[in-house]
Design a protein around this motif. Structure first.
Motif, PDB file in Angstrom:
ATOM      1  N   LEU A   1       0.838  -1.222   0.000  1.00  0.00           N
ATOM      2  CA  LEU A   1       0.000   0.000   0.000  1.00  0.00           C
ATOM      3  C   LEU A   1       0.867   1.265   0.000  1.00  0.00           C
ATOM      4  O   LEU A   1       0.476   2.293  -0.550  1.00  0.00           O
ATOM      5  N   GLN A   2       2.034   1.150   0.619  1.00  0.00           N
ATOM      6  CA  GLN A   2       2.944   2.292   0.708  1.00  0.00           C
ATOM      7  C   GLN A   2       3.374   2.793  -0.665  1.00  0.00           C
ATOM      8  O   GLN A   2       3.696   3.968  -0.826  1.00  0.00           O
ATOM      9  N   LYS A   3       3.382   1.884  -1.651  1.00  0.00           N
ATOM     10  CA  LYS A   3       3.819   2.245  -3.002  1.00  0.00           C
ATOM     11  C   LYS A   3       2.732   2.978  -3.781  1.00  0.00           C
ATOM     12  O   LYS A   3       2.996   3.582  -4.814  1.00  0.00           O
ATOM     13  N   LYS A   4       1.508   2.937  -3.270  1.00  0.00           N
ATOM     14  CA  LYS A   4       0.402   3.607  -3.972  1.00  0.00           C
ATOM     15  C   LYS A   4       0.416   5.108  -3.677  1.00  0.00           C
ATOM     16  O   LYS A   4       0.896   5.530  -2.613  1.00  0.00           O
ATOM     17  N   PRO A   5      -0.163   5.928  -4.588  1.00  0.00           N
ATOM     18  CA  PRO A   5      -0.220   7.370  -4.319  1.00  0.00           C
ATOM     19  C   PRO A   5      -1.143   7.686  -3.152  1.00  0.00           C
ATOM     20  O   PRO A   5      -2.095   6.944  -2.882  1.00  0.00           O
TER      21      PRO A   5
ATOM     22  N   LEU B   1      -4.814   6.125  -1.532  1.00  0.00           N
ATOM     23  CA  LEU B   1      -4.905   5.660  -0.144  1.00  0.00           C
ATOM     24  C   LEU B   1      -5.997   6.402   0.617  1.00  0.00           C
ATOM     25  O   LEU B   1      -6.720   5.813   1.442  1.00  0.00           O
ATOM     26  N   GLU B   2      -6.128   7.703   0.315  1.00  0.00           N
ATOM     27  CA  GLU B   2      -7.157   8.530   0.975  1.00  0.00           C
ATOM     28  C   GLU B   2      -8.558   7.980   0.663  1.00  0.00           C
ATOM     29  O   GLU B   2      -9.391   7.836   1.567  1.00  0.00           O
ATOM     30  N   ASP B   3      -8.757   7.668  -0.635  1.00  0.00           N
ATOM     31  CA  ASP B   3     -10.067   7.112  -1.043  1.00  0.00           C
ATOM     32  C   ASP B   3     -10.347   5.781  -0.338  1.00  0.00           C
ATOM     33  O   ASP B   3     -11.455   5.538   0.136  1.00  0.00           O
ATOM     34  N   MET B   4      -9.305   4.939  -0.309  1.00  0.00           N
ATOM     35  CA  MET B   4      -9.460   3.625   0.343  1.00  0.00           C
ATOM     36  C   MET B   4      -9.756   3.816   1.833  1.00  0.00           C
ATOM     37  O   MET B   4     -10.618   3.131   2.414  1.00  0.00           O
ATOM     38  N   PHE B   5      -9.051   4.763   2.440  1.00  0.00           N
ATOM     39  CA  PHE B   5      -9.221   5.062   3.871  1.00  0.00           C
ATOM     40  C   PHE B   5     -10.670   5.475   4.146  1.00  0.00           C
ATOM     41  O   PHE B   5     -11.336   4.953   5.057  1.00  0.00           O
TER      42      PHE B   5
ATOM     43  N   LEU C   1      -7.832  -1.706   6.933  1.00  0.00           N
ATOM     44  CA  LEU C   1      -7.791  -0.323   7.431  1.00  0.00           C
ATOM     45  C   LEU C   1      -6.518  -0.086   8.231  1.00  0.00           C
ATOM     46  O   LEU C   1      -5.862   0.967   8.100  1.00  0.00           O
ATOM     47  N   ASN C   2      -6.183  -1.049   9.037  1.00  0.00           N
ATOM     48  CA  ASN C   2      -4.946  -0.973   9.826  1.00  0.00           C
ATOM     49  C   ASN C   2      -3.734  -0.788   8.904  1.00  0.00           C
ATOM     50  O   ASN C   2      -2.868   0.056   9.147  1.00  0.00           O
ATOM     51  N   ASN C   3      -3.712  -1.574   7.824  1.00  0.00           N
ATOM     52  CA  ASN C   3      -2.584  -1.495   6.878  1.00  0.00           C
ATOM     53  C   ASN C   3      -2.562  -0.158   6.143  1.00  0.00           C
ATOM     54  O   ASN C   3      -1.487   0.371   5.859  1.00  0.00           O
ATOM     55  N   ILE C   4      -3.751   0.382   5.839  1.00  0.00           N
ATOM     56  CA  ILE C   4      -3.816   1.693   5.135  1.00  0.00           C
ATOM     57  C   ILE C   4      -3.213   2.776   6.027  1.00  0.00           C
ATOM     58  O   ILE C   4      -2.385   3.586   5.578  1.00  0.00           O
ATOM     59  N   ILE C   5      -3.620   2.775   7.304  1.00  0.00           N
ATOM     60  CA  ILE C   5      -3.107   3.800   8.226  1.00  0.00           C
ATOM     61  C   ILE C   5      -1.591   3.639   8.404  1.00  0.00           C
ATOM     62  O   ILE C   5      -0.841   4.622   8.412  1.00  0.00           O
ATOM     63  N   GLU C   6      -1.169   2.380   8.499  1.00  0.00           N
ATOM     64  CA  GLU C   6       0.268   2.113   8.656  1.00  0.00           C
ATOM     65  C   GLU C   6       1.046   2.579   7.421  1.00  0.00           C
ATOM     66  O   GLU C   6       2.121   3.191   7.534  1.00  0.00           O
TER      67      GLU C   6
ATOM     68  N   VAL D   1      -3.776  13.712   5.108  1.00  0.00           N
ATOM     69  CA  VAL D   1      -4.819  12.669   5.061  1.00  0.00           C
ATOM     70  C   VAL D   1      -5.050  12.084   6.457  1.00  0.00           C
ATOM     71  O   VAL D   1      -6.198  11.934   6.904  1.00  0.00           O
ATOM     72  N   LEU D   2      -3.955  11.795   7.143  1.00  0.00           N
ATOM     73  CA  LEU D   2      -4.095  11.236   8.498  1.00  0.00           C
ATOM     74  C   LEU D   2      -4.790  12.231   9.423  1.00  0.00           C
ATOM     75  O   LEU D   2      -5.612  11.837  10.262  1.00  0.00           O
ATOM     76  N   ASN D   3      -4.490  13.527   9.243  1.00  0.00           N
ATOM     77  CA  ASN D   3      -5.105  14.554  10.079  1.00  0.00           C
ATOM     78  C   ASN D   3      -6.590  14.717   9.750  1.00  0.00           C
ATOM     79  O   ASN D   3      -7.446  14.649  10.642  1.00  0.00           O
TER      80      ASN D   3
END
Lengths: 153, 120
Positions: A131-135, A139-143, B6-11, B24-26
């Protein structure tokens, strides 16, 4: 001349028949057990045990040969060991069969389970390193969508 | 219960090199009504250990160490104490103590600063 009553004649005939029958039965039993040294007629799984495995009551009275006594002991020991081994082998055989049956059932259950299970490797796509490699936008949308899912529950 | 995804996205946002991840985190994480998400977002922001991310969890009311949920606040404090390099966190705490923020925020920052001093 003695007079015989019909009742007495009948009783005599019955007694003769009874004696003959008893004699015939005894002869038959002697024929069957002629080769057996087993005085109690103990059988094992339907087969008569031929070996006398019991202590003889007259043994102490006889002046026995030590070699013969030793041989008798060895014979008895061999017979009992044979019986024990047979029992053990039977038990092992039963255990092996039940184990094999259990394994077979487990394998068939696993096969059925695998046949009906759909293997999904989605969890490998969503590791934090991938996921870190994605823009960040993605990630915001997924979040947001994941939070919406949580709030919807 | 927060999902693994979700955990992985935040990480991932916490480890992301793009500075936009802090925003985004904020915006999404620390403003979420779910305590567990706020907790994870605060943790990720503190682990970033940069001035912008630390300011969010120290200076803002209702976020990070000032969160209304005790578990979120305690997790944030714990994470600050667990930082290997505490220089940036100390700087932000000092700035907050000397600023004209709300008294509650200054008091919390002062308490955390004292804990940080004792934990060294």
């Amino acid at each position: 001349m003695q007079k015989i009553s019909p009742l007495r004649a009948g009783l005599d005939a019955f007694n003769r028949f009874k004696t003959a029958r008893l004699q015939a039965k005894t002869n038959k039993m002697n024929d069957v057990n002629s080769n057996s040294t087993n005085p109690f007629g103990i059988s094992f799984k339907g087969t008569m045990i031929q070996m006398d495995v019991f202590e003889s009551s007259t043994k102490n009275n006889e002046v026995s040969n030590p070699i013969k006594a030793g041989l008798e002991k060895v014979n008895k020991f061999t017979a009992s060991a044979r019986m024990a081994a047979m029992n053990k082998i039977n038990a092992i055989k039963e255990n092996a069969v039940s184990f094999g049956r259990k394994i077979k059932e487990n394998i068939s259950n696993t096969y059925n389970k695998l046949a009906t299970t759909e293997v999904n490797f989605d969890f490998l796509k969503n590791t934090s390193s991938s996921l870190q490699k994605k823009p960040v936008g993605e990630l915001e949308d997924m979040f947001k969508s994941e939070i919406a899912k949580l709030e919807g529950k | 219960m927060v999902s693994r995804k979700l955990n992985n996205i935040i990480e991932a946002l916490g480890k992301h090199t793009d500075s936009d991840s802090v925003r985004v985190l904020n915006e999404v994480g620390t403003n979420c009504p779910i305590d567990e998400v706020r907790e994870l977002a605060a943790k990720a922001l503190i682990r970033k250990n940069v001035k912008e991310s630390l300011e969010i969890v120290i200076k803002n009311k209702g976020k990070g160490i000032n969160d209304l949920s005790a578990s979120v606040a305690m997790t944030a404090i714990n994470e600050l104490l667990a930082l290997k390099d505490k220089n940036c966190a100390n700087t932000v705490l000092d700035e907050t103590i000397n600023s004209e923020c709300e008294k509650e925020i200054i008091d919390t920052a002062r308490s955390v600063k004292a804990l940080m001093t004792f934990s060294i």
